[in-house]
Write a protein that holds these residues in place. Structure first.
Motif, PDB file in Angstrom:
ATOM      1  N   PRO A   1     -30.355  -6.032 -22.197  1.00 55.80           N
ATOM      2  CA  PRO A   1     -29.530  -5.105 -22.986  1.00 55.80           C
ATOM      3  C   PRO A   1     -30.328  -3.920 -23.514  1.00 55.80           C
ATOM      4  O   PRO A   1     -31.553  -3.994 -23.691  1.00 55.80           O
ATOM      5  CB  PRO A   1     -29.005  -5.980 -24.135  1.00 55.80           C
ATOM      6  N   LEU A   2     -29.629  -2.854 -23.771  1.00 56.43           N
ATOM      7  CA  LEU A   2     -30.246  -1.599 -24.201  1.00 56.43           C
ATOM      8  C   LEU A   2     -31.135  -1.775 -25.425  1.00 56.43           C
ATOM      9  O   LEU A   2     -32.235  -1.221 -25.489  1.00 56.43           O
ATOM     10  CB  LEU A   2     -29.139  -0.576 -24.493  1.00 56.43           C
ATOM     11  N   TYR A   3     -30.673  -2.542 -26.400  1.00 58.98           N
ATOM     12  CA  TYR A   3     -31.394  -2.675 -27.667  1.00 58.98           C
ATOM     13  C   TYR A   3     -32.770  -3.299 -27.483  1.00 58.98           C
ATOM     14  O   TYR A   3     -33.656  -3.125 -28.327  1.00 58.98           O
ATOM     15  CB  TYR A   3     -30.558  -3.513 -28.629  1.00 58.98           C
ATOM     16  N   ARG A   4     -32.986  -4.021 -26.386  1.00 54.05           N
ATOM     17  CA  ARG A   4     -34.257  -4.708 -26.165  1.00 54.05           C
ATOM     18  C   ARG A   4     -35.154  -3.973 -25.175  1.00 54.05           C
ATOM     19  O   ARG A   4     -36.201  -4.502 -24.786  1.00 54.05           O
ATOM     20  CB  ARG A   4     -33.989  -6.133 -25.659  1.00 54.05           C
ATOM     21  N   ARG A   5     -34.782  -2.789 -24.776  1.00 50.22           N
ATOM     22  CA  ARG A   5     -35.549  -2.070 -23.758  1.00 50.22           C
ATOM     23  C   ARG A   5     -36.574  -1.118 -24.380  1.00 50.22           C
ATOM     24  O   ARG A   5     -36.294  -0.462 -25.381  1.00 50.22           O
ATOM     25  CB  ARG A   5     -34.612  -1.283 -22.837  1.00 50.22           C
TER      26      ARG A   5
ATOM     27  N   TYR B   1     -40.998 -10.350 -16.390  1.00 42.46           N
ATOM     28  CA  TYR B   1     -41.115 -10.892 -15.037  1.00 42.46           C
ATOM     29  C   TYR B   1     -42.468 -11.563 -14.783  1.00 42.46           C
ATOM     30  O   TYR B   1     -42.877 -11.734 -13.643  1.00 42.46           O
ATOM     31  CB  TYR B   1     -40.878  -9.782 -14.014  1.00 42.46           C
ATOM     32  N   GLY B   2     -43.164 -11.949 -15.826  1.00 39.87           N
ATOM     33  CA  GLY B   2     -44.463 -12.596 -15.663  1.00 39.87           C
ATOM     34  C   GLY B   2     -45.445 -12.049 -16.688  1.00 39.87           C
ATOM     35  O   GLY B   2     -45.067 -11.482 -17.709  1.00 39.87           O
ATOM     36  N   ASP B   3     -46.729 -12.214 -16.385  1.00 43.29           N
ATOM     37  CA  ASP B   3     -47.790 -11.776 -17.301  1.00 43.29           C
ATOM     38  C   ASP B   3     -48.165 -10.326 -17.000  1.00 43.29           C
ATOM     39  O   ASP B   3     -49.093 -10.048 -16.254  1.00 43.29           O
ATOM     40  CB  ASP B   3     -49.013 -12.678 -17.164  1.00 43.29           C
ATOM     41  N   GLY B   4     -47.418  -9.407 -17.602  1.00 40.12           N
ATOM     42  CA  GLY B   4     -47.652  -7.995 -17.350  1.00 40.12           C
ATOM     43  C   GLY B   4     -48.908  -7.456 -17.992  1.00 40.12           C
ATOM     44  O   GLY B   4     -49.317  -6.325 -17.710  1.00 40.12           O
TER      45      GLY B   4
ATOM     46  N   CYS C   1     -40.749  -5.804 -22.090  1.00 37.62           N
ATOM     47  CA  CYS C   1     -41.190  -4.999 -20.950  1.00 37.62           C
ATOM     48  C   CYS C   1     -42.400  -5.628 -20.271  1.00 37.62           C
ATOM     49  O   CYS C   1     -42.477  -5.707 -19.043  1.00 37.62           O
ATOM     50  CB  CYS C   1     -41.528  -3.581 -21.421  1.00 37.62           C
ATOM     51  N   ALA C   2     -43.348  -6.115 -21.065  1.00 37.70           N
ATOM     52  CA  ALA C   2     -44.599  -6.643 -20.513  1.00 37.70           C
ATOM     53  C   ALA C   2     -44.426  -8.015 -19.868  1.00 37.70           C
ATOM     54  O   ALA C   2     -45.096  -8.332 -18.879  1.00 37.70           O
ATOM     55  CB  ALA C   2     -45.659  -6.718 -21.600  1.00 37.70           C
TER      56      ALA C   2
END
Length: 575
Positions: free
Chosen positions: A200-204, A546-549, A542-543
């Protein structure tokens, strides 16, 4: 300035090498055309005249809300903050805070968008508008299932709920269920739906979102070309400024020599900078952004010392040294009793004891001295005692986790989380951020910082939970047995899949608590520090989505780094 200690040999690196060399960063083009800066100023004036100082404009409430939404999604909110604040204040005052209850003729899209924007700007608005769209059995009206715009706005609004707001909880699942069923919709609408369902937008993270939305907005038939051109030029201008900031911190990092001296630790200065751009990207906060990148780089190195390199005896020595403020109370107590400046008293009585390095092995001496020098350069007599205290508590939290790892102990989830939100480092980052944006630290400022406990706690908890979801498997391979997933698995004898779902529910709960803490802290006013607390949580998604960014950046994160920091948006000709 304390002299640097000799270079020491360390173990082979555990983590992958950095993808971004200092030479590459130094080679980045940072110039931004003067003509483009002039065009930005010209477009600023045109947008203000067209929408905010134009009596003939006559925007309806929903049109004004959509304008504010577009401006903020395009990354332009900071440019028009004063006008947005005034517009939302007027909208909020028209019908009080019960959004939509009196506006029965208004659409689901309008009242949902109104709720989201007002709550995001810390207005204490009510969820009662949701009830208007339910029947006597408490079910949502059937016709809403085909209202794509309304469903999407309701779904996005639901992510700003407080824990007790059950109607918004229902709205999230209703929106999710029916948005997933959509198939026969136009490509533009489907693009936005899929984007919202992914996260969702608020978490981006704001800069990543702005880059995506500029592309999406350009495809809209009703796009305002003034806003679009301004968004593209502003994005490229900020990117040029961020490149200069990045070159500054890259030079600092190279000068510390830590990447070459401590080869077991992650060399992640660019990733740290990218993360801190997510926390505070606005041009006026250059010093804060640079300072926080230094803080994040030290956190990364020190975390690796506790996780993969140091013995328990060595870690005890280092922790005690960081915790140990030289207390000269007896010598200077008369200063405080004479009611001389409280901050002079702090400065005289509390300082890091640099002599503690003589008890450390060389690799810890290197780290301690570099941290000591950086914090003393960054802080002042008022802030250094505050910063030193947070570093001491962070190292204590790291040490407890190291003891669990060495003893192969997996604590209960409750015990783990009570320490984990502290070891996540969010409090250290936010405390430094607070001191860096408030150069004059008054006693009132200290009280305000103390009142922000819930903001920092739940922001840090989200950092920890997102981290654990993204890095759990890699940590287990390294022998780090305690994380939220493994603790829940042991507590309840369940699979990692079930545990991951539970941790995701904890993330949702933490967001509700963080949102409520922000509204309570800001009470309808704008506050950069509160924004930073939200943005730490956003950067965490964001980090680690999808894994350990951070430990093992993949192609997806590299693409985001390129789009935010390296590659400008290509020139577009506007007629």
């Amino acid at each position: 300035m304390v002299a640097k200690t000799p270079i020491v040999d360390c173990h082979a690196a555990v983590y992958q090498r950095s993808s971004w060399s200092h030479d590459f960063i130094e080679s980045l083009e940072t110039d931004f055309p003067i003509s483009s800066k002039a065009r930005i100023k010209e477009l600023d004036v045109k947008v203000i005249k067209k929408y905010f100082f134009n009596e003939s404009c006559n925007l309806s409430t929903v049109q004004l809300l959509e304008l504010v939404d577009d401006i903020e999604r395009l990354g332009l909110g900071y440019r028009f903050q004063k006008y947005i604040r005034e517009a939302l204040k007027n909208i909020a005052s028209r019908k009080g805070n019960n959004v939509g209850l009196e506006d029965k003729e208004h659409s689901l899209h309008e009242v949902s968008l109104k709720f989201r924007l007002l709550r995001e700007h810390s207005y204490n608005v009510s969820q009662d508008f949701v009830g208007r769209f339910k029947d006597s059995n408490g079910d949502f009206f059937g016709y809403l299932e085909k209202d794509i715009k309304g469903l999407l706005s309701l779904y996005e609004a639901s992510y700003l709920a407080f824990e007790e707001e059950i109607d918004l909880y229902d709205a999230k699942y209703f929106g999710n269920e029916h948005l997933l069923k959509l198939n026969s919709v136009d490509k533009c609408a489907l693009l936005h739906v899929n984007h919202a369902l992914e996260l969702p937008l608020y978490r981006r993270m704001q800069r990543v979102q702005a880059r995506w939305y500029i592309d999406a907005y350009a495809k809209q038939k009703d796009a305002d070309l003034l806003l679009l051109e301004l968004a593209i030029l502003d994005y490229n201008m900020i990117q040029a400024e961020l490149k200069r900031d990045l070159q500054e911190v890259s030079k600092w990092w190279k000068d510390t020599g830590l990447a070459n001296k401590l080869t077991f630790a992650r060399d992640r200065v660019l990733e740290c900078f990218f993360w801190m751009v997510g926390v505070v990207f606005e041009p006026q906060y250059h010093s804060c952004r640079v300072g926080l990148t230094k803080v994040c780089s030290f956190i990364t190195v020190i975390d690796d010392i506790y996780d993969v390199y140091g013995t328990l005896d060595e870690l005890e020595i280092f922790t005690n040294a960081v915790k140990r403020l030289r207390i000269l109370t007896n010598k200077f107590r008369h200063v405080y009793l004479l009611k001389v400046s409280y901050f002079l008293y702090l400065f005289l009585c509390y300082r890091w004891d640099i002599s503690a390095v003589k008890h450390m092995p060389n690799y810890l001496q290197i780290t301690f001295v570099a941290l000591y020098n950086t914090i003393n350069e960054m802080g002042n007599k008022a802030s250094i005692p505050i910063l030193a205290k947070e570093w001491g508590e962070l190292c204590e939290a790291f040490l407890l986790e190291a003891k669990w790892m060495h003893s192969k102990c997996i604590p209960t989830l409750e015990t783990y989380l009570d320490n984990a939100w502290r070891s996540a480092s969010g409090v250290v980052i936010l405390t430094h951020g607070y001191c860096l944006i408030n150069e004059e630290i008054s006693e009132d400022a200290i009280q305000s910082l103390k009142m922000s406990h819930d903001l920092m706690k739940w922001s840090s908890m989200l950092l920890r939970l997102c981290n654990d979801l993204g890095t759990s498997s890699a940590e287990i391979q390294r022998g780090e047995s305690a994380n939220a997933i493994s603790c829940y698995m042991l507590d309840n004898d369940v699979s990692d899949e079930v545990a991951s779902e539970y941790v995701q529910s904890l993330i949702d709960e933490a967001w509700m608590k963080l949102t409520k803490a922000r509204v309570k802290y800001c009470q309808g006013s704008e506050d950069c520090f509160a924004d930073m607390a939200i943005n730490v949580a956003r950067s965490s998604h964001c980090a680690y989505q999808y894994g350990d960014g951070h430990g093992a950046p993949d192609a997806r994160l590299k693409d985001q780094v390129l789009s935010v920091l390296i590659q400008p948006i290509e020139n577009v000709v506007f007629l």
